[in-house]
Design a protein around this motif. Structure first.
Motif, PDB file in Angstrom:
ATOM      1  N   CYS A 148       0.858  -1.270  -0.129  1.00 29.71           N
ATOM      2  CA  CYS A 148      -0.104   0.008   0.021  1.00 29.71           C
ATOM      3  C   CYS A 148       0.774   1.096   0.059  1.00 29.71           C
ATOM      4  CB  CYS A 148      -1.101   0.095   1.120  1.00 29.71           C
ATOM      5  SG  CYS A 148      -1.828   1.430   1.297  1.00 29.71           S
ATOM      6  N   ILE A 149       0.323   2.212  -0.797  1.00 30.42           N
ATOM      7  CA  ILE A 149       1.343   3.402  -0.812  1.00 30.42           C
ATOM      8  C   ILE A 149       0.524   4.615   0.009  1.00 30.42           C
ATOM      9  CG2 ILE A 149       1.854   5.351  -2.257  1.00 30.42           C
ATOM     10  CD1 ILE A 149       1.715   3.366  -4.938  1.00 30.42           C
ATOM     11  N   GLN A 150      -0.776   4.627   0.065  1.00 26.97           N
ATOM     12  CA  GLN A 150      -1.219   5.612   0.885  1.00 26.97           C
ATOM     13  C   GLN A 150      -1.641   5.261   2.088  1.00 26.97           C
ATOM     14  OE1 GLN A 150      -3.810   8.821  -1.233  1.00 26.97           O
ATOM     15  NE2 GLN A 150      -3.380   7.783  -2.948  1.00 26.97           N
ATOM     16  N   LYS A 151      -0.979   4.952   3.283  1.00 19.19           N
ATOM     17  CA  LYS A 151      -1.566   4.141   4.490  1.00 19.19           C
ATOM     18  C   LYS A 151      -2.633   5.124   5.273  1.00 19.19           C
ATOM     19  CE  LYS A 151       2.469   1.287   5.094  1.00 19.19           C
ATOM     20  NZ  LYS A 151       2.964   1.283   3.853  1.00 19.19           N
ATOM     21  N   TYR A 152      -3.240   4.809   5.925  1.00 19.02           N
ATOM     22  CA  TYR A 152      -4.272   5.398   6.635  1.00 19.02           C
ATOM     23  C   TYR A 152      -4.093   5.190   8.129  1.00 19.02           C
ATOM     24  CZ  TYR A 152      -8.790   7.553   8.343  1.00 19.02           C
ATOM     25  OH  TYR A 152      -9.670   8.129   8.700  1.00 19.02           O
ATOM     26  N   ASN A 153      -4.019   6.385   8.844  1.00 19.30           N
ATOM     27  CA  ASN A 153      -3.852   6.537  10.608  1.00 19.30           C
ATOM     28  C   ASN A 153      -5.384   6.465  10.919  1.00 19.30           C
ATOM     29  OD1 ASN A 153      -2.801   6.469  12.858  1.00 19.30           O
ATOM     30  ND2 ASN A 153      -2.538   8.660  12.839  1.00 19.30           N
ATOM     31  N   ALA A 154      -6.123   5.440  11.493  1.00 20.90           N
ATOM     32  CA  ALA A 154      -7.308   5.350  11.748  1.00 20.90           C
ATOM     33  C   ALA A 154      -7.436   5.225  13.241  1.00 20.90           C
ATOM     34  CB  ALA A 154      -7.848   4.001  11.012  1.00 20.90           C
ATOM     35  N   SER A 155      -8.675   5.969  13.501  1.00 19.55           N
ATOM     36  CA  SER A 155      -9.171   5.839  14.946  1.00 19.55           C
ATOM     37  C   SER A 155      -9.417   4.292  15.150  1.00 19.55           C
ATOM     38  CB  SER A 155     -10.393   6.382  15.319  1.00 19.55           C
ATOM     39  OG  SER A 155     -10.956   6.048  16.746  1.00 19.55           O
ATOM     40  N   ILE A 156      -9.395   3.700  16.613  1.00 23.77           N
ATOM     41  CA  ILE A 156      -9.707   2.413  16.928  1.00 23.77           C
ATOM     42  C   ILE A 156     -11.220   2.187  16.874  1.00 23.77           C
ATOM     43  CG2 ILE A 156      -7.514   1.801  17.886  1.00 23.77           C
ATOM     44  CD1 ILE A 156      -9.153   2.218  20.686  1.00 23.77           C
ATOM     45  N   PRO A 236     -10.773  12.530  -2.408  1.00 22.79           N
ATOM     46  CA  PRO A 236      -9.818  12.774  -1.422  1.00 22.79           C
ATOM     47  C   PRO A 236     -10.165  12.322  -0.084  1.00 22.79           C
ATOM     48  CG  PRO A 236      -9.878  14.883  -2.666  1.00 22.79           C
ATOM     49  CD  PRO A 236     -11.091  13.930  -3.166  1.00 22.79           C
ATOM     50  N   LYS A 237     -11.304  12.486   0.209  1.00 21.43           N
ATOM     51  CA  LYS A 237     -12.027  11.767   1.467  1.00 21.43           C
ATOM     52  C   LYS A 237     -12.353  10.345   1.443  1.00 21.43           C
ATOM     53  CE  LYS A 237     -11.887  15.266   4.101  1.00 21.43           C
ATOM     54  NZ  LYS A 237     -11.161  15.155   5.311  1.00 21.43           N
ATOM     55  N   VAL A 238     -11.948   9.728   0.422  1.00 21.88           N
ATOM     56  CA  VAL A 238     -12.091   8.203   0.479  1.00 21.88           C
ATOM     57  C   VAL A 238     -10.599   7.795   0.866  1.00 21.88           C
ATOM     58  CG1 VAL A 238     -12.403   5.943  -0.752  1.00 21.88           C
ATOM     59  CG2 VAL A 238     -13.965   7.830  -1.145  1.00 21.88           C
ATOM     60  N   LYS A 239     -10.650   7.313   1.951  1.00 18.98           N
ATOM     61  CA  LYS A 239      -9.148   6.840   2.650  1.00 18.98           C
ATOM     62  C   LYS A 239      -9.035   5.251   2.366  1.00 18.98           C
ATOM     63  CE  LYS A 239      -8.427  11.032   4.100  1.00 18.98           C
ATOM     64  NZ  LYS A 239      -7.521  11.755   3.528  1.00 18.98           N
ATOM     65  N   MET A 240     -10.107   4.465   2.503  1.00 19.57           N
ATOM     66  CA  MET A 240      -9.760   3.141   2.290  1.00 19.57           C
ATOM     67  C   MET A 240     -10.978   2.437   1.598  1.00 19.57           C
ATOM     68  SD  MET A 240      -8.029   1.673   6.134  1.00 19.57           S
ATOM     69  CE  MET A 240      -9.920   1.616   6.932  1.00 19.57           C
ATOM     70  N   LEU A 303      -6.061   1.113  -9.007  1.00 17.60           N
ATOM     71  CA  LEU A 303      -7.135   2.154  -9.505  1.00 17.60           C
ATOM     72  C   LEU A 303      -7.590   3.145  -8.447  1.00 17.60           C
ATOM     73  CD1 LEU A 303     -10.051  -0.109 -10.922  1.00 17.60           C
ATOM     74  CD2 LEU A 303      -8.417   1.546 -12.335  1.00 17.60           C
ATOM     75  N   SER A 304      -7.213   2.938  -7.137  1.00 18.54           N
ATOM     76  CA  SER A 304      -7.563   3.905  -6.223  1.00 18.54           C
ATOM     77  C   SER A 304      -6.207   4.693  -5.741  1.00 18.54           C
ATOM     78  CB  SER A 304      -8.101   3.140  -4.749  1.00 18.54           C
ATOM     79  OG  SER A 304      -6.839   2.348  -4.422  1.00 18.54           O
ATOM     80  N   GLY A 305      -5.237   4.502  -6.507  1.00 17.56           N
ATOM     81  CA  GLY A 305      -3.930   5.290  -6.169  1.00 17.56           C
ATOM     82  C   GLY A 305      -2.933   4.867  -5.018  1.00 17.56           C
ATOM     83  N   GLY A 306      -3.181   3.398  -4.574  1.00 19.08           N
ATOM     84  CA  GLY A 306      -2.400   2.825  -3.827  1.00 19.08           C
ATOM     85  C   GLY A 306      -3.230   2.959  -2.152  1.00 19.08           C
ATOM     86  N   LYS A 307      -4.308   3.314  -2.285  1.00 22.05           N
ATOM     87  CA  LYS A 307      -4.948   3.075  -0.960  1.00 22.05           C
ATOM     88  C   LYS A 307      -5.104   1.904  -0.265  1.00 22.05           C
ATOM     89  CE  LYS A 307      -7.389   7.539  -2.012  1.00 22.05           C
ATOM     90  NZ  LYS A 307      -8.833   8.413  -2.313  1.00 22.05           N
ATOM     91  N   PRO A 308      -5.366   1.650   1.053  1.00 25.23           N
ATOM     92  CA  PRO A 308      -5.439   0.534   1.788  1.00 25.23           C
ATOM     93  C   PRO A 308      -6.783  -0.026   0.992  1.00 25.23           C
ATOM     94  CG  PRO A 308      -4.941   2.036   3.353  1.00 25.23           C
ATOM     95  CD  PRO A 308      -5.145   2.891   2.193  1.00 25.23           C
ATOM     96  N   VAL A 309      -6.539  -1.469   0.801  1.00 25.74           N
ATOM     97  CA  VAL A 309      -7.624  -2.188   0.408  1.00 25.74           C
ATOM     98  C   VAL A 309      -7.851  -3.425   1.467  1.00 25.74           C
ATOM     99  CG1 VAL A 309      -8.664  -3.586  -1.645  1.00 25.74           C
ATOM    100  CG2 VAL A 309      -7.530  -1.816  -1.898  1.00 25.74           C
ATOM    101  N   TYR A 334      -1.742  -9.316  -0.722  1.00 23.86           N
ATOM    102  CA  TYR A 334      -2.789  -9.473   0.184  1.00 23.86           C
ATOM    103  C   TYR A 334      -3.581  -8.133   0.536  1.00 23.86           C
ATOM    104  CZ  TYR A 334       1.893  -9.189   2.108  1.00 23.86           C
ATOM    105  OH  TYR A 334       3.350  -8.640   2.242  1.00 23.86           O
ATOM    106  N   PRO A 335      -4.826  -8.476   1.074  1.00 26.25           N
ATOM    107  CA  PRO A 335      -5.246  -7.233   1.529  1.00 26.25           C
ATOM    108  C   PRO A 335      -4.713  -6.492   2.661  1.00 26.25           C
ATOM    109  CG  PRO A 335      -6.632  -9.121   2.292  1.00 26.25           C
ATOM    110  CD  PRO A 335      -5.438  -9.697   1.608  1.00 26.25           C
ATOM    111  N   ASP A 336      -4.973  -5.074   2.969  1.00 22.86           N
ATOM    112  CA  ASP A 336      -4.348  -4.443   3.857  1.00 22.86           C
ATOM    113  C   ASP A 336      -5.107  -4.350   5.279  1.00 22.86           C
ATOM    114  OD1 ASP A 336      -2.203  -2.638   2.172  1.00 22.86           O
ATOM    115  OD2 ASP A 336      -4.092  -2.578   1.217  1.00 22.86           O
TER     116      ASP A 336
END
Length: 503
Positions: A148-156, A236-240, A303-309, A334-336
């Motif tokens: 994954c290129i665009q990792k996402y720092n998510a809330s738990i 832009p607001k689609v993170k995963m 297609l999503s530009g490397g976002k977590p899938v 594998y999936p993220d």
């Protein structure tokens, strides 16, 4: 009985007629009209209609059955159930959501109502040297593997999948605005990205088997469309991105949108006929085996530009799930993340057999997926999001202890919007405007007040998780493991969840 009822209404009608004859005022005329209507209704029930045996035997009186049946849930909730025996979410759990979302007092008086010596009672053990909860870390998790290129720092804690269609536009707007205010993510559900999701909150774009917002209709069949998907995924607001295989409330069945809730607006977003029941297929058309699935995951990631899938499912056949994870390791792709839903998961509409008897409960499914990822050395790459009736901080702590990295909540966030558990989600009659498309009911939900409640519930639950961790002497939430959570067994012994699930 039928003759008795007929005689009573007939005599009442005659008496009202006599009363009007001698005292012709408005009140008596009204009584005569009522008596006449009841007489005609009794005649219709007893002799003219032939569908309902009960009404033929007990005219008028039998109609009370439908009145009480219609109000049964409300009577049960407000007058019969106690704080702990309500289903699917008891009053104590509902109350803590309301209190936290409204910032009301949330302490309890006079001690616990739980039987702490009963089989199944669960708890954590505290430390003699508790930590300052304000310094506890670990309420965010970085999601994204080495693919994954665009990792996402998510809330738990994030909002689990609920579509526009299942929920009203006002409910979706309030959830998304609350997510923006609180700094957490909002799953779109399989209905696609609607304008009401685009209120500034982070999104998890779910791609279901119907490919709503990610596909098109070809010869009457829904198929994945690269361009349609890309337009939404690159927002832009689609993170995963979350590819849904199944959900806990109806695993292996596919989504159901009742015809009443499929309005003109929703039909345009989903590219379907309005006011028809929309059934998502039970399986994906884009792939049919694990190798094809991995290729599809990579395609979606590109297609999503490397976002977590990620992929979402309720655990079914254990051998099948293990074979899938084994294939991930074998091909080194594998999936993220994996969203594990439990068989106890909620929905606005599901067949009874699927809701009650299909799919593995969350705790068992979560533990199995966690152990299998560890077995094939993929746990560091693939995060786990657990979803299945989490409400309070203890639920969150327990799921995290059993291997989850983050929690998805749906019904609890509905409660924060004002849901009263009327259980009319599939009827389009939700009295508080959360799960309906009836415009009059939708207007009852005022977004600018409810969005604040969504944020409050999230933030105060995060604080409560930190307080529990601090009481256990932990300065990081991720330090809590299955050996720190305990359950009373049938024999009365206290054993850790590590002993129950990890052996």
């Amino acid at each position: 009985m039928r003759n008795t009822i007929l005689a009573v209404v007939f005599v009442a009608n005659v008496l009202c007629g006599v009363l009007v004859y001698f005292i012709p005022d408005l009140g008596n005329y009204i009584l005569l009209i009522i008596a006449s209507v009841l007489t005609l209704l009794a005649i219709y029930d007893a002799f003219l209609q032939k569908k309902h045996s009960l009404m033929r035997a007990f005219p008028i009186v039998a109609r009370l059955r439908w009145v009480f049946e219609e109000e049964r849930e409300k009577i049960q909730q407000y007058f019969i159930e106690n704080d702990l025996n309500g289903r699917p979410i008891n009053r104590e759990k509902r109350s803590i959501v309301y209190q936290r979302s409204k910032k009301e007092i949330e302490t309890v008086p006079f001690g616990t109502q739980h039987d702490v010596y009963a089989k199944g009672y669960e708890f954590v053990k505290h430390s003699l040297f508790p930590y300052d909860y304000r310094k506890v870390k670990g309420d965010r998790v970085l999601i994204g593997s080495d693919k994954c290129i665009q990792k996402y720092n998510a809330s738990i804690i994030n909002i689990s999948a609920m579509s526009f269609g299942s929920l009203s536009k006002n409910a979706i707007m309030a959830l998304n605005q609350g997510a923006k205010m609180g700094g957490f993510a909002h799953n779109t559900g399989e209905g696609g990205v609607s304008p009401y999701h685009l209120q500034g909150g982070d999104l998890i774009f779910q791609v279901g088997t119907g490919y709503f917002g990610a596909g098109t209709t070809v010869n009457g069949k829904r198929v994945f469309d690269d361009q349609v998907f890309r337009e939404n995924a690159l927002r832009p607001k689609v993170k995963m991105i979350e590819i849904k295989f199944s959900q806990g409330a109806k695993p292996g069945h596919g989504g159901i949108l009742p015809a009443k809730k499929n309005t003109e607006e929703i039909s345009i977003i989903r590219s379907v006929e309005p006011f028809t029941r929309v059934d998502s297929p039970p399986n994906h058309d884009a792939f049919s085996n694990f190798e094809e699935m991995i290729s599809f995951i990579q395609k979606v990631r590109d297609l999503s530009g490397g976002k977590p899938v990620g992929i979402k499912f309720c655990v079914g056949d254990n051998d099948e799930i293990e074979e899938m994870i084994k294939t991930f390791a074998k091909v080194n792709n594998y999936p993220d993340f994996i969203s594990v839903d439990g068989g106890e998961g909620g929905t606005g509409s599901a067949p009874l057999e699927f809701s009650n008897y299909v799919g593995t409960p969350l705790l068992d499914g979560l533990v199995f997926v966690n152990k299998t990822l560890k077995k094939y050395k993929l746990k560091k790459q693939i995060k786990i999001i657990a979803s299945g009736k989490a409400i309070d901080a203890f639920d969150v702590v327990k799921y995290l202890a059993l291997g989850a990295d983050a929690i998805g909540m749906a019904r609890s966030f509905m409660l924060s919007l004002g849901c009263i558990q009327a259980r009319e989600c599939n009827l389009d009659t939700c009295p508080v405007g959360v799960a309906t498309q009836d415009e009059d009911l939708v207007e009852a939900l005022v977004v600018k007040y409810k969005n604040e409640r969504v944020k409050n519930y999230h933030n105060k639950t995060i604080d409560a998780v930190k307080e529990v961790a601090a009481a256990m002497g932990k300065n990081t939430i991720s330090d809590i493991t299955a050996r720190h959570v305990f359950r009373r067994s049938r024999a009365g012994d206290i054993i850790s969840l590590d002993e129950i699930y990890e052996r």
